[in-house]
Design an enzyme around this catalytic site. Structure first.
Site, PDB file in Angstrom:
ATOM      1  N   ALA A  41      61.922  50.845  39.101  1.00 52.69           N
ATOM      2  CA  ALA A  41      62.459  52.147  38.824  1.00 52.69           C
ATOM      3  C   ALA A  41      61.443  53.390  39.219  1.00 52.69           C
ATOM      4  CB  ALA A  41      62.921  52.437  37.345  1.00 52.69           C
TER       5      ALA A  41
ATOM      6  N   LYS B  23      80.854  53.535  52.592  1.00 54.06           N
ATOM      7  CA  LYS B  23      80.866  54.767  53.092  1.00 54.06           C
ATOM      8  C   LYS B  23      82.274  55.015  53.221  1.00 54.06           C
ATOM      9  CE  LYS B  23      76.615  54.284  55.803  1.00 54.06           C
ATOM     10  NZ  LYS B  23      75.924  55.426  55.731  1.00 54.06           N
TER      11      LYS B  23
ATOM     12  N   HIS C 261      75.133  45.338  57.935  1.00 55.14           N
ATOM     13  CA  HIS C 261      76.280  46.486  58.298  1.00 55.14           C
ATOM     14  C   HIS C 261      77.061  46.275  59.536  1.00 55.14           C
ATOM     15  CE1 HIS C 261      73.376  48.080  55.247  1.00 55.14           C
ATOM     16  NE2 HIS C 261      72.432  48.199  56.387  1.00 55.14           N
TER      17      HIS C 261
ATOM     18  N   LYS D 208      67.128  52.003  66.925  1.00 52.44           N
ATOM     19  CA  LYS D 208      66.200  53.072  66.292  1.00 52.44           C
ATOM     20  C   LYS D 208      65.789  53.994  67.275  1.00 52.44           C
ATOM     21  CE  LYS D 208      65.138  51.413  61.641  1.00 52.44           C
ATOM     22  NZ  LYS D 208      66.138  52.161  60.872  1.00 52.44           N
TER      23      LYS D 208
HETATM   24  C1  BG6 Z   1      69.335  50.392  55.915  1.00 52.00           C
HETATM   25  C2  BG6 Z   1      68.393  50.050  57.126  1.00 52.00           C
HETATM   26  O1  BG6 Z   1      69.908  48.945  55.393  1.00 52.00           O
HETATM   27  O2  BG6 Z   1      70.196  51.032  56.669  1.00 52.00           O
HETATM   28  C3  BG6 Z   1      67.404  51.069  57.604  1.00 52.00           C
HETATM   29  O3  BG6 Z   1      67.251  49.114  56.478  1.00 52.00           O
HETATM   30  C4  BG6 Z   1      68.577  52.058  58.243  1.00 52.00           C
HETATM   31  O4  BG6 Z   1      66.733  50.618  58.539  1.00 52.00           O
HETATM   32  C5  BG6 Z   1      69.798  52.202  57.351  1.00 52.00           C
HETATM   33  O5  BG6 Z   1      67.882  53.138  58.553  1.00 52.00           O
HETATM   34  C6  BG6 Z   1      70.791  53.096  57.929  1.00 52.00           C
HETATM   35  O6  BG6 Z   1      71.755  53.557  56.840  1.00 52.00           O
HETATM   36  P1  BG6 Z   1      72.510  54.922  57.149  1.00 52.00           P
HETATM   37  O7  BG6 Z   1      73.294  55.015  55.733  1.00 52.00           O
HETATM   38  O8  BG6 Z   1      71.323  56.030  57.036  1.00 52.00           O
HETATM   39  O9  BG6 Z   1      73.214  54.793  58.287  1.00 52.00           O
END
Ligand code: BG6
Length: 423
Positions: A10, A154, A212, A295
């Site tokens: 935490a 989201k 994701h 990135k």
């Molecule tokens: C995370 C990754 O899961 O998602 C990061 O580890 C990335 O590298 C991030 O920047 C992106 O999340 P968001 O919500 O900012 O698009």
């Protein structure tokens, strides 16, 4: 529901940036029981007051925060506060410690009823993911394990299922007869951000595509579930992941990445990747699927572009071409759905142009759009697993990527420049 939320780790960054602010938000709006108790746990010795002092809170939420050093004895400590209808153990700790921490929590007496929430990465490849899953199930049952992929919470991502399954007009054309290709891209302007220790051994395929973007792909392509049960939805996603075939993968690295603090000077870690895939089932066979991420890109944007086949016969513009219809689902930053259609350009001549029918979430709704962690924590408290990832989903998505995870010298791209063309 009177709940206790134990946050292991935490004092780390996630509590600070996401968990405590999200719980504070839910508390202020009375979306969670006003007697909810949050017990932070860490290695350091802190008083409750010191722990509370680490966070900027309001609505007297800080009174709900307590601190317990380590996890040993935490069940007894919690029992001293009475009965809780739900106990949630949020593991905000390095992934290597998930199994051992789950075992400690089970030994403490949480194994029967508590929920355990873990963050990605769920393993480093197929084998480690399967080991992690089976180790976790030695301490907790699968239905107690909540694997968190924050993309699923989201707003626009939740809207994908509604868009597809609550409208008549899209589903009939959502197949290989009409769809020419599906592109899913997630770009970020940010680079490494002091995360070399994790990122340099992960890379973009593992960090973004395995979880994701593949989850987005599942939601865009899965069959309609019979109902909205978490298990039923997961079953449909699993079917997609089983039929996902990856043909090609190219990896990139931004110039200067190897000079970043903590990065191996010879690192071949990908900071960008493109995956070309297909889904071998009746609905999607023959439709190219592309997933891209980077990135240090020129823009921060996550979107899904569904491009439709051209009309069978051109009446207009017979010399040239009419651009394809597209549906663009923008996950962020300008959340919305855009339909790209052909239309007549106003004027005396019959000139065909593009018309964009744009639905913007922020322009259509006045309320604030909830943060992913607000939704995820509320769902966990309510015991709703719909937006969490199952063991099978994690393993199958690793399996599909497995041949491409290791090796390959990445191509170099300039920092601040997206290494893939804009469609
Ligand atoms: C995370 C990754 O899961 O998602 C990061 O580890 C990335 O590298 C991030 O920047 C992106 O999340 P968001 O919500 O900012 O698009």
């Amino acid at each position: 529901m009177k709940s206790a939320i134990i946050i292991a780790g935490a004092t780390g960054d996630l509590s600070h940036r996401k968990l405590i602010p999200a719980l504070n938000y839910l508390y202020c709006r009375k979306m969670i029981d006003q007697e909810t108790m949050i017990i932070g746990s860490g290695r350091g010795e802190l008083t409750d007051e010191e722990f509370r002092g680490r966070f900027a809170t309001n609505c007297q939420f800080s009174d709900r925060l307590y601190y317990h050093q380590g996890l040993e004895g935490i069940k007894e400590y919690l029992d001293g506060f009475g009965e809780f209808e739900r106990v949630i153990c949020f593991l905000s700790i390095p992934p290597q410690a998930y199994s051992s921490t789950a075992a400690v929590l089970a030994k403490e007496g949480f194994g029967e009823e508590a929920l355990i929430v873990i963050e990605k990465p769920f393993g480093h490849n197929f084998e480690t993911a399967s080991i992690l899953n089976s180790e976790l199930t030695e301490s907790f049952r699968e239905e107690q394990i909540y694997r968190n992929d924050h993309y699923l919470a989201k707003e626009t991502v939740q809207n994908i299922m509604v868009f597809r399954f609550a409208n008549t007009i899209f589903e009939a054309i959502w197949n290989n007869r009409y769809v020419e290709s599906i592109l899913i891209e997630g770009y970020e302007e940010l680079g490494l951000e002091e995360r070399a220790a994790y990122y340099d051994s992960a890379g973009s395929l593992r960090d973004m595509i395995q979880n994701h973007l593949m989850q987005l792909l599942c939601l865009v392509t899965m069959e309609p579930p019979v109902n909205l049960d978490a298990q039923e939805i997961s079953r449909q996603k699993v079917d997609i992941l089983k039929s996902l075939k990856i043909d090609k993968c190219s990896k990139g690295q931004y110039e200067g990445y190897r000079l970043e603090k903590g990065v191996d000077p010879d690192s071949t870690t990908d900071t960008a990747a493109e995956v070309k895939a297909r889904i071998e089932n009746f609905r999607w066979s023959g439709v190219p699927i592309i997933m891209r991420t980077a990135k240090a890109a020129s823009r921060t944007e996550t979107r899904i572009v569904v491009t439709f086949k051209n009309i069978p016969r051109l009446l207009f513009n017979s010399e040239g071409e009419i651009a394809h219809n597209r549906i663009i689902i923008t996950v962020q930053p300008n959340e919305g759905i855009m339909l790209d259609v052909a239309g007549k350009v106003p004027g005396i001549n019959l000139e065909i142009g593009r018309s964009k029918m744009n639905f913007s979430l922020r322009q259509s709704y006045e309320g604030d759009i909830p943060e992913a962690y607000q939704k995820l924590l509320l769902d966990a408290i309510n015991g709703d697993r719909t937006l969490f990832v199952s063991a099978d989903e994690t393993e199958l998505s690793w399996k599909a990527l497995e041949p491409f995870l290791e090796g390959g010298e990445p191509f170099l791209y300039r920092k601040g420049k997206t290494p893939f063309p804009r469609d």
